[in-house]
Enzyme design. Structure first.
Site, PDB file in Angstrom:
ATOM      1  N   ALA A   1      -5.714   6.751  -4.536  1.00 16.28           N
ATOM      2  CA  ALA A   1      -6.031   5.398  -4.098  1.00 16.28           C
ATOM      3  C   ALA A   1      -4.756   4.663  -3.708  1.00 16.28           C
ATOM      4  O   ALA A   1      -3.643   5.092  -4.022  1.00 16.28           O
ATOM      5  CB  ALA A   1      -6.747   4.648  -5.220  1.00 16.28           C
ATOM      6  N   CYS A   2      -4.906   3.525  -3.032  1.00  8.69           N
ATOM      7  CA  CYS A   2      -3.739   2.780  -2.587  1.00  8.69           C
ATOM      8  C   CYS A   2      -2.962   2.238  -3.783  1.00  8.69           C
ATOM      9  O   CYS A   2      -3.484   2.114  -4.895  1.00  8.69           O
ATOM     10  CB  CYS A   2      -4.156   1.654  -1.649  1.00  8.69           C
ATOM     11  SG  CYS A   2      -4.803   0.197  -2.491  1.00  8.69           S
ATOM     12  N   LEU A   3      -1.722   1.892  -3.557  1.00  9.80           N
ATOM     13  CA  LEU A   3      -0.844   1.439  -4.630  1.00  9.80           C
ATOM     14  C   LEU A   3      -1.330   0.146  -5.284  1.00  9.80           C
ATOM     15  O   LEU A   3      -1.064  -0.099  -6.461  1.00  9.80           O
ATOM     16  CB  LEU A   3       0.570   1.250  -4.094  1.00  9.80           C
ATOM     17  CG  LEU A   3       1.302   2.523  -3.673  1.00  9.80           C
ATOM     18  CD1 LEU A   3       2.612   2.170  -2.970  1.00  9.80           C
ATOM     19  CD2 LEU A   3       1.567   3.433  -4.863  1.00  9.80           C
TER      20      LEU A   3
END
Length: 285
Positions: free
Chosen positions: A181-183
């Site tokens: 997943a994105c940061l």
């Protein structure tokens, strides 16, 4: 591209996927280098050739290592790709980091893709949502539907395990790549998202990558970095604790902790907020 060793029912789903994408005529693929969007891109390139274009959303929430791998995989497939600067962190609704943050992120990305499609005459925009995503809390899927983005894996009723099985049969080397997943998903809801904060998390996670860990998250809690790892990697983390501590502290954390519960998908979600309330939350004016 030819498939091998697929059971008849799974082969039928792959054939259905191919037919769905072929019928598009031309398509932009919202592509991140994860296994789901990679499978969509591979089949789109197979069926549409140069009428398929991978669009990679570039922003501070997307690790540089993931961008580089996504480009490498697109080149291996032979697909054309384009980098699309999204800058979702400039949207105050996203930067405030509400529980439905992903809605604003995906809405921003898909708005860019809709504009490209209209300007250049692409028939469809495709993403990598699959049948296993149904029922999960995914506000980004709502944004996709609002922008007219199609999910061919979902339309073909292909689940996440089936995505991996098909990708393996098609020879995609990342068929078993862990979800990434994105940061921003490492930050507690309500803590503002800034590029500097995301760079700090990325640097800490780069330490884990360099040490060979595959499934991980560095969860941000102010001065504390809470590291989640796959259960079978916890003991190795203890053995390499000095290197982990040094790298994570160098990224800017004062305290480095290892979560003994291990990696947990979506562990930062504020589950006490009712979904109906989330869906009706008004944007910041």
């Amino acid at each position: 591209m030819t498939s091998t060793t697929l059971a008849p029912d799974l082969q039928a789903k792959l054939d259905h996927l191919r037919a769905i994408i072929r019928a598009c005529g031309s398509a932009l693929v919202a592509y991140s280098g994860g296994i789901d969007s990679t499978l969509v891109l591979a089949v789109a390139h197979e069926q549409l050739g140069d009428k398929a274009l991978a669009c990679i959303g570039v922003s501070p929430s997307y690790p540089r290592r993931e961008l580089e791998e996504a480009i490498a995989i697109a080149r291996e497939i032979g697909a054309a790709y384009r980098l699309v600067e999204t800058n979702e962190h400039l949207n105050p609704n996203y930067a405030a980091n509400p529980v439905n943050r992903c809605y604003f992120c995906k809405s921003t990305l898909h708005s860019h893709l809709v504009a490209i499609a209209r300007e250049e005459g692409w028939n469809a925009i495709l993403d990598g949502a699959n049948a296993s995503d149904v029922g999960d809390f995914r506000p980004g899927m709502q944004a996709a539907r609002e922008k007219g983005v199609r999910s061919p894996l979902l339309e073909a009723n292909i689940t996440k395990p089936e995505v991996r099985a098909i990708a393996r049969a098609l020879g995609l080397r990342i068929w078993d790549k862990p979800a990434m997943a994105c940061l921003s998903s490492r930050v507690p809801h309500g803590t503002p998202i800034t590029p500097d904060l995301l760079r700090q998390i990325e640097a800490a996670e780069d330490t884990l990558v360099a040490l060979g860990f595959r499934q991980f998250r560095v969860r941000h809690h102010g001065e504390i970095a809470r590291i989640e790892l796959a259960s079978d990697e916890l003991l190795r983390a203890i053995e390499q604790r000095e290197a982990i501590v040094a790298g994570v502290r160098a990224a800017g954390y004062r305290f480095v902790t290892l979560d003994l519960a291990g990696y947990q998908r979506g562990s930062m979600n504020a589950i006490h907020v009712a979904r109906d309330d989330i869906r009706t939350r008004k944007p910041i004016s």
